[in-house]
Design an enzyme around this catalytic site. Structure first.
Site, PDB file in Angstrom:
ATOM      1  N   LYS A 258     -10.469  27.414   9.621  1.00 36.90           N
ATOM      2  CA  LYS A 258      -9.384  27.230   8.654  1.00 36.90           C
ATOM      3  C   LYS A 258      -8.849  28.594   8.247  1.00 36.90           C
ATOM      4  O   LYS A 258      -9.520  29.358   7.550  1.00 36.90           O
ATOM      5  CB  LYS A 258      -9.884  26.458   7.424  1.00 36.90           C
ATOM      6  CG  LYS A 258      -8.803  26.196   6.385  1.00 36.90           C
ATOM      7  CD  LYS A 258      -9.274  25.259   5.271  1.00 36.90           C
ATOM      8  CE  LYS A 258      -8.129  24.957   4.298  1.00 36.90           C
ATOM      9  NZ  LYS A 258      -8.532  24.061   3.200  1.00 36.90           N
TER      10      LYS A 258
ATOM     11  N   ASP B 169      -8.393  16.396  -4.768  1.00 39.14           N
ATOM     12  CA  ASP B 169      -7.367  16.215  -3.722  1.00 39.14           C
ATOM     13  C   ASP B 169      -7.880  15.239  -2.664  1.00 39.14           C
ATOM     14  O   ASP B 169      -7.656  15.430  -1.477  1.00 39.14           O
ATOM     15  CB  ASP B 169      -7.020  17.585  -3.109  1.00 39.14           C
ATOM     16  CG  ASP B 169      -5.658  17.599  -2.415  1.00 39.14           C
ATOM     17  OD1 ASP B 169      -4.856  16.652  -2.632  1.00 39.14           O
ATOM     18  OD2 ASP B 169      -5.393  18.537  -1.656  1.00 39.14           O
TER      19      ASP B 169
ATOM     20  N   ARG C 213      -2.607  21.223   9.682  1.00 38.89           N
ATOM     21  CA  ARG C 213      -2.106  22.287   8.824  1.00 38.89           C
ATOM     22  C   ARG C 213      -1.639  21.748   7.491  1.00 38.89           C
ATOM     23  O   ARG C 213      -1.267  20.597   7.343  1.00 38.89           O
ATOM     24  CB  ARG C 213      -1.008  23.115   9.502  1.00 38.89           C
ATOM     25  CG  ARG C 213       0.280  22.380   9.846  1.00 38.89           C
ATOM     26  CD  ARG C 213       1.381  23.374  10.199  1.00 38.89           C
ATOM     27  NE  ARG C 213       1.096  24.135  11.409  1.00 38.89           N
ATOM     28  CZ  ARG C 213       1.281  25.445  11.530  1.00 38.89           C
ATOM     29  NH1 ARG C 213       1.712  26.159  10.506  1.00 38.89           N
ATOM     30  NH2 ARG C 213       1.039  26.068  12.664  1.00 38.89           N
ATOM     31  N   GLY C 214      -1.720  22.608   6.489  1.00 40.53           N
ATOM     32  CA  GLY C 214      -1.217  22.267   5.158  1.00 40.53           C
ATOM     33  C   GLY C 214      -0.257  23.352   4.723  1.00 40.53           C
ATOM     34  O   GLY C 214       0.263  24.090   5.562  1.00 40.53           O
ATOM     35  N   LYS C 215      -0.063  23.469   3.408  1.00 38.48           N
ATOM     36  CA  LYS C 215       0.923  24.402   2.890  1.00 38.48           C
ATOM     37  C   LYS C 215       0.569  25.856   3.196  1.00 38.48           C
ATOM     38  O   LYS C 215       1.419  26.643   3.576  1.00 38.48           O
ATOM     39  CB  LYS C 215       1.036  24.234   1.375  1.00 38.48           C
ATOM     40  CG  LYS C 215       2.436  23.873   0.931  1.00 38.48           C
ATOM     41  CD  LYS C 215       2.532  23.892  -0.584  1.00 38.48           C
ATOM     42  CE  LYS C 215       3.402  22.749  -1.056  1.00 38.48           C
ATOM     43  NZ  LYS C 215       2.982  22.218  -2.339  1.00 38.48           N
ATOM     44  N   PHE C 216      -0.695  26.210   2.973  1.00 40.49           N
ATOM     45  CA  PHE C 216      -1.097  27.612   3.126  1.00 40.49           C
ATOM     46  C   PHE C 216      -2.185  27.808   4.172  1.00 40.49           C
ATOM     47  O   PHE C 216      -2.756  28.882   4.267  1.00 40.49           O
ATOM     48  CB  PHE C 216      -1.574  28.182   1.791  1.00 40.49           C
ATOM     49  CG  PHE C 216      -0.546  28.068   0.705  1.00 40.49           C
ATOM     50  CD1 PHE C 216       0.612  28.833   0.763  1.00 40.49           C
ATOM     51  CD2 PHE C 216      -0.724  27.189  -0.345  1.00 40.49           C
ATOM     52  CE1 PHE C 216       1.573  28.728  -0.224  1.00 40.49           C
ATOM     53  CE2 PHE C 216       0.241  27.080  -1.334  1.00 40.49           C
ATOM     54  CZ  PHE C 216       1.390  27.856  -1.279  1.00 40.49           C
ATOM     55  N   ALA C 217      -2.484  26.767   4.927  1.00 38.42           N
ATOM     56  CA  ALA C 217      -3.594  26.864   5.877  1.00 38.42           C
ATOM     57  C   ALA C 217      -3.237  26.248   7.218  1.00 38.42           C
ATOM     58  O   ALA C 217      -2.464  25.301   7.289  1.00 38.42           O
ATOM     59  CB  ALA C 217      -4.821  26.161   5.306  1.00 38.42           C
ATOM     60  N   VAL C 218      -3.781  26.861   8.258  1.00 38.88           N
ATOM     61  CA  VAL C 218      -3.731  26.267   9.589  1.00 38.88           C
ATOM     62  C   VAL C 218      -5.178  26.107  10.025  1.00 38.88           C
ATOM     63  O   VAL C 218      -5.993  27.009   9.813  1.00 38.88           O
ATOM     64  CB  VAL C 218      -3.014  27.186  10.603  1.00 38.88           C
ATOM     65  CG1 VAL C 218      -2.880  26.487  11.954  1.00 38.88           C
ATOM     66  CG2 VAL C 218      -1.669  27.614  10.097  1.00 38.88           C
TER      67      VAL C 218
ATOM     68  N   LEU D 238      -5.713  21.865  14.898  1.00 39.01           N
ATOM     69  CA  LEU D 238      -6.261  20.575  14.456  1.00 39.01           C
ATOM     70  C   LEU D 238      -5.456  19.988  13.308  1.00 39.01           C
ATOM     71  O   LEU D 238      -5.418  18.778  13.118  1.00 39.01           O
ATOM     72  CB  LEU D 238      -7.712  20.741  14.002  1.00 39.01           C
ATOM     73  CG  LEU D 238      -8.733  21.137  15.074  1.00 39.01           C
ATOM     74  CD1 LEU D 238     -10.053  21.534  14.425  1.00 39.01           C
ATOM     75  CD2 LEU D 238      -8.940  19.995  16.050  1.00 39.01           C
TER      76      LEU D 238
END
Ligand code: ADP
Ligand code: MG
Length: 324
Positions: free
Chosen positions: A59, A153, A38-43, A36
């Site tokens: 997450k 954020d 993704r970010g720096k440290f998460a999918v 769905l």
């Protein structure tokens, strides 16, 4: 000064969460399907609870990041979600699982995607739709701030929709940078995304609820113009634009935008945090109630106070002796 304090900063983290972290294999309980986001440290992946057939968003948060144990950060994110449990504008935490590398938060699924897509789409959303989304966002933020929580954020990528077409209700996600105010003295040095972050954050000045209100101004700007107000060609330029509050309100960008929308945005994008209206004060701005004051389509969680709804007092920070 380090620009990314995500992992290193332990000050102000909530230490405990009530949600048990299950260690039995997730595969028995959920079928994990497509990605769905993704970010720096998460999918984040879509997943279906096998027993119920219900869809969730999983997450996956890495326990180790850049060689450091970041479990505390994940527990903190869970604890914040728990504190916001009765906030209808915040995504609900269903359960948590632990795998070899990740802690997986099983979250309420927001099927409509990010409001970012509405910002960059060819067709702009009509203003009455935009103001509905902004009102809902303000309700969510107001409730967070009432609990002394700041998100820090807020951006169009972290405001999701329950359905896409027609746009459903908003759900705020991503509480990785969120903090509880007042827990450990002054809060400084939590860095969100430069494009969306308030000048006091870049200037290492105290962070307050007003920091989130700046981001509301940025989000409103993006929804009405389709452009990011402070984005420069590089990080340096973006920083400069933010700290000088260098915003384009030109006729070109705002040709189809109402004067009230501009007024709303201009009241939020001001350098001094104490001069920004609170979420509750924003709720009384006439832009949000154009043509729809009497036929509000959804039940309001917070209602504007009668005397304030004329919009006259809104600009000035309200004189409330209890605030001092
Ligand atoms: P990060 O901390 O890496 O930014 P987020 O929590 O913001 O992680 O999730 C990354 C992206 O995944 C979001 O921008 C969104 O597109 C998607 N996403 C996150 N949570 C959900 C959810 N509950 N339902 C649907 N999509 C989600
Ligand atoms: Mg995010």
């Amino acid at each position: 000064r380090r620009l990314d304090s995500r992992c290193g900063l332990s000050a102000g983290l909530l230490g405990e969460s009530q949600t048990p972290v299950h260690t039995e294999p997730m595969e028995g309980v959920y079928e994990v399907t497509g990605e769905l986001g993704r970010g720096k440290f998460a999918v984040v992946k879509r997943c279906v609870e096998k027993a119920s057939g219900k869809v969730f968003a999983a997450k996956f948060l890495r326990k180790r990041r850049r060689g450091r144990d970041c479990r505390a950060e994940v527990i903190h994110e869970m604890a914040v979600l728990e504190l916001a449990r009765n906030n209808a504008r915040v995504v609900n935490l269903h359960s948590a699982h632990e795998t070899d590398h990740d802690i997986v938060l099983i979250l309420e699924y927001a099927a409509g995607g990010e409001i970012f897509d509405l910002c960059v789409s060819e067709e702009m959303l009509p203003e009455p739709q935009i103001t509905r989304l902004i009102r809902q966002t303000l309700e969510g933020i107001h409730n967070l701030h009432q609990s002394n929580l700041v998100h820090l954020d807020l951006k169009p990528q972290n405001i999701l929709l329950t359905s896409q077409l027609p746009p459903g209700d908003i759900k705020i996600v991503d509480f990785g940078l969120a903090r509880r105010l007042g827990a450990v003295g002054e809060l400084r040095e939590i860095l969100g995304t430069p494009e969306y972050v308030a000048p006091e954050v870049l200037n290492y000045e105290p962070i307050t609820t007003a920091t989130d209100m700046w981001s509301v101004g940025v989000i409103a700007y993006m929804l009405v113009t389709g452009e990011s107000p402070f984005a420069g060609d590089d990080k340096q330029e973006t920083y400069l634009n933010v700290s000088q509050v260098n915003v384009d309100y030109s006729k070109e960008a705002f040709s189809k935008v109402s004067e009230l929308a501009v007024d709303f945005i201009q009241k939020l994008l001001v350098k001094a945090p104490e001069d920004r209206p609170t979420a509750a004060e924003c709720m009384t701005h006439p832009w949000l109630w154009q043509q729809q004051l009497c036929l509000s389509p959804e039940p309001m969680i917070i209602r504007p106070v009668r005397e304030r709804s004329c919009g006259v007092k809104w600009a000035a920070p309200l004189e409330d002796p209890e605030d001092k």
